[in-house]
Motif scaffolding. Sequence first.
Motif, PDB file in Angstrom:
ATOM      1  N   TYR A 180      36.603  22.261  59.048  1.00 56.77           N
ATOM      2  CA  TYR A 180      35.818  21.277  59.787  1.00 56.77           C
ATOM      3  C   TYR A 180      34.595  21.936  60.413  1.00 56.77           C
ATOM      4  N   HIS A 181      33.815  21.159  61.170  1.00 60.58           N
ATOM      5  CA  HIS A 181      32.579  21.650  61.767  1.00 60.58           C
ATOM      6  C   HIS A 181      32.735  21.799  63.285  1.00 60.58           C
ATOM      7  N   PRO A 182      32.925  23.013  63.779  1.00 62.65           N
ATOM      8  CA  PRO A 182      33.115  23.200  65.224  1.00 62.65           C
ATOM      9  C   PRO A 182      31.845  22.960  66.032  1.00 62.65           C
ATOM     10  N   GLU A 183      30.682  23.053  65.380  1.00 63.44           N
ATOM     11  CA  GLU A 183      29.427  22.850  66.105  1.00 63.44           C
ATOM     12  C   GLU A 183      29.152  21.385  66.397  1.00 63.44           C
ATOM     13  N   SER A 184      29.913  20.471  65.771  1.00 58.18           N
ATOM     14  CA  SER A 184      29.721  19.045  65.990  1.00 58.18           C
ATOM     15  C   SER A 184      30.258  18.623  67.355  1.00 58.18           C
ATOM     16  N   PHE A 185      29.518  17.788  68.050  1.00 58.10           N
ATOM     17  CA  PHE A 185      29.961  17.308  69.363  1.00 58.10           C
ATOM     18  C   PHE A 185      31.241  16.491  69.246  1.00 58.10           C
ATOM     19  N   ALA A 186      31.514  15.957  68.055  1.00 60.47           N
ATOM     20  CA  ALA A 186      32.700  15.126  67.864  1.00 60.47           C
ATOM     21  C   ALA A 186      33.955  15.936  67.550  1.00 60.47           C
ATOM     22  N   SER A 187      33.821  17.258  67.366  1.00 53.56           N
ATOM     23  CA  SER A 187      34.991  18.122  67.218  1.00 53.56           C
ATOM     24  C   SER A 187      35.421  18.547  68.622  1.00 53.56           C
ATOM     25  N   GLU A 188      36.541  18.028  69.082  1.00 54.12           N
ATOM     26  CA  GLU A 188      36.912  18.124  70.498  1.00 54.12           C
ATOM     27  C   GLU A 188      36.987  19.554  71.019  1.00 54.12           C
ATOM     28  N   GLN A 189      37.583  20.458  70.251  1.00 54.98           N
ATOM     29  CA  GLN A 189      37.734  21.835  70.713  1.00 54.98           C
ATOM     30  C   GLN A 189      36.766  22.786  70.003  1.00 54.98           C
ATOM     31  N   GLY A 190      35.751  22.230  69.339  1.00 55.55           N
ATOM     32  CA  GLY A 190      34.813  23.064  68.598  1.00 55.55           C
ATOM     33  C   GLY A 190      34.073  24.054  69.471  1.00 55.55           C
ATOM     34  N   GLY A 191      33.628  23.598  70.642  1.00 55.44           N
ATOM     35  CA  GLY A 191      32.938  24.495  71.561  1.00 55.44           C
ATOM     36  C   GLY A 191      33.844  25.607  72.049  1.00 55.44           C
ATOM     37  N   LEU A 192      35.099  25.281  72.330  1.00 57.01           N
ATOM     38  CA  LEU A 192      36.055  26.301  72.761  1.00 57.01           C
ATOM     39  C   LEU A 192      36.312  27.315  71.654  1.00 57.01           C
ATOM     40  N   LEU A 193      36.342  26.855  70.420  1.00 54.19           N
ATOM     41  CA  LEU A 193      36.547  27.777  69.304  1.00 54.19           C
ATOM     42  C   LEU A 193      35.407  28.784  69.222  1.00 54.19           C
ATOM     43  N   LEU A 194      34.165  28.301  69.327  1.00 51.53           N
ATOM     44  CA  LEU A 194      33.019  29.213  69.282  1.00 51.53           C
ATOM     45  C   LEU A 194      33.020  30.142  70.488  1.00 51.53           C
ATOM     46  N   ASP A 195      33.407  29.636  71.665  1.00 53.41           N
ATOM     47  CA  ASP A 195      33.535  30.496  72.852  1.00 53.41           C
ATOM     48  C   ASP A 195      34.529  31.621  72.582  1.00 53.41           C
ATOM     49  N   ALA A 196      35.671  31.261  71.989  1.00 55.60           N
ATOM     50  CA  ALA A 196      36.726  32.235  71.744  1.00 55.60           C
ATOM     51  C   ALA A 196      36.306  33.257  70.694  1.00 55.60           C
ATOM     52  N   PHE A 197      35.558  32.814  69.683  1.00 58.56           N
ATOM     53  CA  PHE A 197      35.096  33.756  68.663  1.00 58.56           C
ATOM     54  C   PHE A 197      34.122  34.762  69.265  1.00 58.56           C
ATOM     55  N   VAL A 198      33.207  34.299  70.092  1.00 50.75           N
ATOM     56  CA  VAL A 198      32.262  35.211  70.742  1.00 50.75           C
ATOM     57  C   VAL A 198      33.006  36.148  71.695  1.00 50.75           C
ATOM     58  N   ALA A 199      34.029  35.653  72.385  1.00 51.76           N
ATOM     59  CA  ALA A 199      34.835  36.512  73.248  1.00 51.76           C
ATOM     60  C   ALA A 199      35.534  37.592  72.435  1.00 51.76           C
ATOM     61  N   LEU A 200      35.983  37.247  71.227  1.00 47.12           N
ATOM     62  CA  LEU A 200      36.585  38.236  70.338  1.00 47.12           C
ATOM     63  C   LEU A 200      35.573  39.319  69.985  1.00 47.12           C
ATOM     64  N   LEU A 201      34.337  38.928  69.726  1.00 41.45           N
ATOM     65  CA  LEU A 201      33.290  39.906  69.406  1.00 41.45           C
ATOM     66  C   LEU A 201      33.034  40.833  70.589  1.00 41.45           C
ATOM     67  N   ASN A 202      32.949  40.261  71.781  1.00 38.06           N
ATOM     68  CA  ASN A 202      32.696  41.076  72.961  1.00 38.06           C
ATOM     69  C   ASN A 202      33.848  42.035  73.227  1.00 38.06           C
ATOM     70  N   ALA A 203      35.074  41.590  72.959  1.00 31.33           N
ATOM     71  CA  ALA A 203      36.239  42.448  73.175  1.00 31.33           C
ATOM     72  C   ALA A 203      36.258  43.619  72.202  1.00 31.33           C
ATOM     73  N   ARG A 204      35.617  43.454  71.049  1.00 34.50           N
ATOM     74  CA  ARG A 204      35.597  44.494  70.030  1.00 34.50           C
ATOM     75  C   ARG A 204      34.260  45.211  69.976  1.00 34.50           C
ATOM     76  N   ALA A 205      33.442  45.042  71.011  1.00 39.94           N
ATOM     77  CA  ALA A 205      32.086  45.589  71.028  1.00 39.94           C
ATOM     78  C   ALA A 205      32.061  47.106  70.977  1.00 39.94           C
ATOM     79  N   SER A 206      33.161  47.740  71.302  1.00 43.95           N
ATOM     80  CA  SER A 206      33.196  49.202  71.298  1.00 43.95           C
ATOM     81  C   SER A 206      33.289  49.777  69.897  1.00 43.95           C
ATOM     82  N   ILE A 207      33.555  48.921  68.894  1.00 37.88           N
ATOM     83  CA  ILE A 207      33.633  49.403  67.508  1.00 37.88           C
ATOM     84  C   ILE A 207      32.212  49.695  67.011  1.00 37.88           C
TER      85      ILE A 207
END
Length: 211
Positions: A180-207
């Motif tokens: 599905y499309h998480p960037e769509s305003f009609a995807s209820e948890q889409g924004g949270l998914l993108l938040d969580a993915f970016v948080a994953l990147l920040n947590a692994r920033a030391s690599i």
Amino acid sequence: MSRPPRLFFVDHRDSFSENLVAALRARGCVVDVVVVDPHLKQSELSLEILLECNALVLSPGPLTPASYPFSLALLDRWPADRPLLGVCLGLQMMLVHAGLQLDLVSGAPVHGRREKLLPAQPSRWLPDNVFSGQAVFYNSWAVREEHLRSCPSGWHIIAHNGGFVAACENHFKPWLGVQYHPESFASEQGGLLLDAFVALLNARASIEPCK
């Protein structure tokens, strides 16, 4: 102060790519966009920047994965310890690359449909609540749930819909995909998914990036 995560964004000339790029930049990411046409070969585009990025994002797009040899070849080069997010066509690319096949979702394309995500298995890489609620689908093709479950590919289903894979991830690598499309305003948890993915990147920033 740590540097913001840098993403290599492969745009398959989809009308939704700009919205997805904007959503990632709004979350503090530096996004390098490479526009890919069908049948573009990897040798036709410099990939030096790829080695400097913390994550790879494969965008939605028209046609099927076989039409994008450049993007499929990237999956052979992308380091297994670096996050990857595939959206719609991007998810299909990862699963086709793993040896799975696509099937038509219905006899005729039904784009922009909003449907409920059904949970399947907890996520290893992101919080489970980001794969819930209603989500917007624009796909004609998808991987059947039963096919992924029966294939020893290292991938497992996080959410499904109508017998097809809606979200999945690799058990060994931080590679995830959503149909599905998480960037769509009609995807209820889409924004949270993108938040969580970016948080994953920040947590692994030391690599450190590969040289």
